[in-house]
Write a protein that holds these residues in place. Sequence first.
Motif, mmCIF file in Angstrom:
data_model
loop_
_atom_site.group_PDB
_atom_site.id
_atom_site.type_symbol
_atom_site.label_atom_id
_atom_site.label_comp_id
_atom_site.label_asym_id
_atom_site.label_seq_id
_atom_site.Cartn_x
_atom_site.Cartn_y
_atom_site.Cartn_z
ATOM 1 N N LEU A 117 0.724 -1.386 -0.056
ATOM 2 C CA LEU A 117 -0.065 0.012 0.051
ATOM 3 C C LEU A 117 0.888 1.221 -0.118
ATOM 4 C CD1 LEU A 117 -2.648 -1.036 2.504
ATOM 5 C CD2 LEU A 117 -2.896 -0.741 -0.133
ATOM 6 N N GLN A 118 1.978 1.156 0.652
ATOM 7 C CA GLN A 118 2.756 2.398 0.851
ATOM 8 C C GLN A 118 3.467 2.691 -0.551
ATOM 9 O OE1 GLN A 118 3.576 4.208 3.502
ATOM 10 N NE2 GLN A 118 5.574 5.015 2.826
ATOM 11 N N LYS A 123 0.956 4.044 -2.757
ATOM 12 C CA LYS A 123 0.718 5.682 -2.178
ATOM 13 C C LYS A 123 1.737 6.434 -3.023
ATOM 14 C CE LYS A 123 0.332 8.435 1.690
ATOM 15 N NZ LYS A 123 1.690 8.688 2.586
ATOM 16 N N ALA A 167 0.964 6.769 -6.560
ATOM 17 C CA ALA A 167 -0.163 7.671 -6.842
ATOM 18 C C ALA A 167 0.247 9.038 -6.645
ATOM 19 C CB ALA A 167 -1.251 7.186 -5.845
ATOM 20 N N GLU A 168 1.139 9.348 -5.633
ATOM 21 C CA GLU A 168 1.465 10.948 -5.312
ATOM 22 C C GLU A 168 2.220 11.286 -6.316
ATOM 23 O OE1 GLU A 168 1.114 11.146 -0.369
ATOM 24 O OE2 GLU A 168 3.127 10.906 -1.394
#
Lengths: 344, 198
Positions: free
Chosen positions: A156-157, A160, A163-164
């Motif tokens: 997930l990290q 993330k 995505a950022e």
Amino acid sequence: MSAPETDLAAMLDTLCPMHAILSPTGHVRHAGPTLTKILGDPPVTGRRFLELFELLRPSVPASMTSLCGIAGQRLHLRLRADPRSEMKGVLMPLPGGPDGALVVNLSFGLSVVDAVRNYALSNADFAATDLTVEMLYLVEAKSAAMEASRKLNLRLQGAKIAAEAQAYTDTLTGLNNRRALEPVMSRLIEAGEDFALMHLDLDHFKSVNDTMGHAAGDHVLETVARILRDETRAGDTIIRVGGDEFVLIFAPLIRPGNLGDIAARLIRRLEEPIVFRDRICRISASLGSTLSRDYDDPRIEAMMEDADIALYAAKDGGRGRHVAYAPALRARAGAHVAQRRQQV
Amino acid sequence: MHGLINRAIEMFVRDTYGRKAWVALALHCDLGFNEVEAMLTYEDDITLALLHELAREQQKPVETLSEDIGTYLVSHPNCERVRRLLRFSGDNFTEFLRSLDDLPARARLAVPDLILPRLELREHNLQHFSLKVVHGPDLPPVFGHALVGLLRAMADDYGALVVLDHKGGSAGTEVISVDLLEAAFAEGRSFALGQVPG
């Protein structure tokens, strides 16, 4: 051992397989099967309890008399032989036994995970009511569950971060997009860093787009992005804030005087002819800049406005040039600023 | 359905039919992802879609595949963790059977949101047992078949000789008969409490 003592020992072997019966002299008269297994050779029977175990708590002299005095209390012991496992225990007078004879029951406290491995203990070595096996099950099951959760967190990290990065990236040029402006500046301002903000607007880009088409325009923008990257340091930030508008943030700022040199070099490079499908595109750039050190309390909006005023002055002064912000520029740019504010 | 159950299906497909087969299965079921997250919860439909699509592709009944998955969970080297956790339940196969009532509670102890069907063991005598699997009426009877595969592999693991039979069932329940022919038929696989699973 007397007949009642033998019966008692047999019962204790099942109920507490880690017990020992001690004579008034402190010698082990009988030990439960698991304790016998742990202590190994030489056989535990006949050896002195206090030579096998060190009493850590409560701290009383190592004698049978003191042991009798702490009956019923929680004991903290350590095996004298390797691997010097720490154990918990409790002792009570031997019912019907001679004065000073004791029964002691032991258990591994938190050292049980290692102990089970060291002594190759099995289910059968623990009393049926003992929760040790359940605890070992839990340790294994929880470690597996934690491991799975940790992997999920890592994935997930990673997602993330990706995505950022995507949210802050301009897809055409690979530079940062407008969304990156606020976080980058906020971070620098909060950290109290000394930085320069430069607003760059391409000159004649609209005519390239209009006369040679969007493909030529895109090619020019990609070339501009490459030049901006080449001419700045890795730690500087380049943001495409609009169609042909860029913001450059130089941090940390080493010598403010260099900013004019950097701007001149940027303009020179951007004015070099750009070839697109055998045709030549010519552009230039106007730049306005401002320095965070000129503000008592640097704020994003104020700095952007001042850089914009300086940019306007550069355009007004004939394009293809750089102007550093000075308060005197503000009066001339009054109408322009009001117009820009409305746009924003 | 809990991610662990879908993950079990994924690992079974990967280890039995290969990575490509799994990727194709995920695609045909419109999962939208290539890897099940063991610690997330998914819609029940996904589990059933996976099983039915796999059955279609492998041309095997869903019941047979469920049984294979149960066996896989105990006997495949990649599932050593599962086998070990199950072996904590008892020293021999009879003790293991007697602990099955506790299995859902045991699972919840490790992963609180992992809900397994309720299991009820009936001991007719020392050789004959029947196991009732009770789950919601909206679930098709595939769990019992997976359990048959799992029990068969566990009997092997303990070295016991058993005959297992899925007796079918009614809405929401399945019944499995267990005949223990010989408790110590073969050596069985070793199990030490303090062994670190690889």
